[in-house]
Design a protein around this motif. Structure first.
Motif, mmCIF file in Angstrom:
data_model
loop_
_atom_site.group_PDB
_atom_site.id
_atom_site.type_symbol
_atom_site.label_atom_id
_atom_site.label_comp_id
_atom_site.label_asym_id
_atom_site.label_seq_id
_atom_site.Cartn_x
_atom_site.Cartn_y
_atom_site.Cartn_z
ATOM 1 N N LEU A 1 -4.565 -5.112 -3.266
ATOM 2 C CA LEU A 1 -6.360 -4.748 -4.134
ATOM 3 C C LEU A 1 -6.074 -3.240 -3.337
ATOM 4 O O LEU A 1 -5.855 -2.477 -2.355
ATOM 5 C CB LEU A 1 -7.306 -4.799 -4.052
ATOM 6 N N ARG A 2 -6.568 -1.425 -3.872
ATOM 7 C CA ARG A 2 -7.548 -0.578 -3.893
ATOM 8 C C ARG A 2 -6.308 0.560 -3.018
ATOM 9 O O ARG A 2 -6.324 0.911 -1.986
ATOM 10 C CB ARG A 2 -8.760 -1.281 -3.242
ATOM 11 N N VAL A 3 -5.023 0.419 -3.477
ATOM 12 C CA VAL A 3 -4.465 0.773 -2.693
ATOM 13 C C VAL A 3 -4.148 2.407 -3.910
ATOM 14 O O VAL A 3 -3.838 2.927 -4.817
ATOM 15 C CB VAL A 3 -2.650 0.372 -3.501
ATOM 16 N N TYR A 4 -5.386 3.793 -2.622
ATOM 17 C CA TYR A 4 -5.651 4.484 -3.567
ATOM 18 C C TYR A 4 -5.379 6.219 -2.456
ATOM 19 O O TYR A 4 -5.324 5.656 -1.279
ATOM 20 C CB TYR A 4 -6.953 4.618 -4.488
ATOM 21 N N VAL A 5 -5.101 7.068 -2.762
ATOM 22 C CA VAL A 5 -4.865 8.165 -1.710
ATOM 23 C C VAL A 5 -5.488 9.323 -3.110
ATOM 24 O O VAL A 5 -4.507 9.440 -3.640
ATOM 25 C CB VAL A 5 -3.666 8.227 -1.915
ATOM 26 N N ASN B 1 2.683 11.876 0.902
ATOM 27 C CA ASN B 1 2.892 11.990 2.359
ATOM 28 C C ASN B 1 3.247 10.232 2.477
ATOM 29 O O ASN B 1 3.373 10.198 4.352
ATOM 30 C CB ASN B 1 1.592 12.193 3.205
ATOM 31 N N GLY B 2 3.675 9.544 2.502
ATOM 32 C CA GLY B 2 4.044 8.294 2.961
ATOM 33 C C GLY B 2 2.311 7.222 3.034
ATOM 34 O O GLY B 2 2.641 5.846 3.698
ATOM 35 N N LEU B 3 1.263 7.443 2.794
ATOM 36 C CA LEU B 3 0.538 7.150 3.420
ATOM 37 C C LEU B 3 0.686 5.547 2.581
ATOM 38 O O LEU B 3 -0.180 4.230 3.225
ATOM 39 C CB LEU B 3 -0.962 8.237 2.779
ATOM 40 N N VAL C 1 0.634 -0.380 2.423
ATOM 41 C CA VAL C 1 1.356 -1.039 1.615
ATOM 42 C C VAL C 1 1.439 -1.808 3.013
ATOM 43 O O VAL C 1 1.745 -3.007 2.899
ATOM 44 C CB VAL C 1 2.161 -1.083 0.528
ATOM 45 N N GLY C 2 3.010 -1.529 3.562
ATOM 46 C CA GLY C 2 3.439 -1.928 4.843
ATOM 47 C C GLY C 2 2.794 -2.747 5.786
ATOM 48 O O GLY C 2 2.751 -3.975 6.280
ATOM 49 N N PHE D 1 6.686 4.773 -7.868
ATOM 50 C CA PHE D 1 6.401 4.424 -6.004
ATOM 51 C C PHE D 1 6.516 2.787 -6.455
ATOM 52 O O PHE D 1 6.841 2.170 -5.322
ATOM 53 C CB PHE D 1 4.599 4.853 -5.983
ATOM 54 N N TRP D 2 5.486 1.804 -7.291
ATOM 55 C CA TRP D 2 5.285 0.080 -7.455
ATOM 56 C C TRP D 2 6.824 -0.253 -7.406
ATOM 57 O O TRP D 2 7.021 -0.874 -7.071
ATOM 58 C CB TRP D 2 4.095 -0.292 -8.340
ATOM 59 N N SER D 3 7.546 0.797 -8.597
ATOM 60 C CA SER D 3 8.510 -0.015 -8.801
ATOM 61 C C SER D 3 9.556 0.101 -7.580
ATOM 62 O O SER D 3 10.675 -0.460 -7.161
ATOM 63 C CB SER D 3 9.819 1.221 -9.403
#
Length: 194
Positions: free
Chosen positions: A115-119, A126-128, A133-134, A162-164
């Protein structure tokens, strides 16, 4: 002998650097910054704002993540400001996915929910998100989970590509309107190494 991890072992990932960012489990000092990232996403990116039925964890970040042994909130910090978040629940989905067959599939003890994967927009690319997620996957795998489940609103710029690139789509709910007008929900799964 059980397959479950010991409750007294800290499975939180160690802090790490990614360029000028520090990625780490959130602390009480990060609560206001993390909440700001989340609320800004709800209002500015999603366009529907705070929804109590979906976002109770954002009001009580400390109770939902910092004091809960089965949940984790990760942050990316830049110049002492939280600029990205990612959360994981290792005790099944925080709120049931839709439709019912997804809730049944991902309600098991083998699944953690992302959840809450927000940048923040100025810190994207920048790969955040990928790194956070990793780290969430490491936490979930250490807690004995086989996969991460998530659903996202693909109306957010760059969300779907991104998710794909990191997950497998399991259901495109855009045609069902399951979360209401203006929400383009797609469900994903990320297998975790054992």
């Amino acid at each position: 002998m059980t397959d479950q991890p010991r409750r007294d072992v800290d499975h939180r990932p160690a802090p790490r650097r990614l360029s000028s960012y520090l990625l780490r489990p959130a602390t009480p000092d990060d609560v206001d910054g993390a909440r700001s990232v989340m609320l800004d996403t709800f209002y500015r990116e999603f366009g529907y704002g705070y929804a109590p039925a979906w976002h109770a964890d954002v009001v009580d970040i400390e109770g939902a993540y910092l004091r809960h042994p089965d949940h984790l909130l990760l942050v990316a910090v830049h110049d002492d400001h939280v600029v990205a978040t990612t959360a994981v629940h290792t005790r099944g989905p925080a709120h049931p996915p839709h439709p019912k067959w997804l809730a049944e599939r991902y309600g098991s003890a083998s699944t953690a929910q992302l959840l809450r994967v927000y940048v923040r927009p100025g810190h994207r690319r920048n790969g955040l998100a990928r790194a956070l997620v990793g780290m969430a996957g490491e936490f979930a795998a250490a807690r004995g989970r086989d996969r991460l489940y998530l659903h996202t609103n693909v109306r957010v710029p760059e969300a779907e590509p991104f998710w794909s690139s990191v997950a497998r789509q399991v259901f495109d709910a855009r045609t069902t309107g399951e979360h209401g007008p203006g929400v383009a929900t797609v469900h994903y799964e990320i297998p975790l190494p054992r």
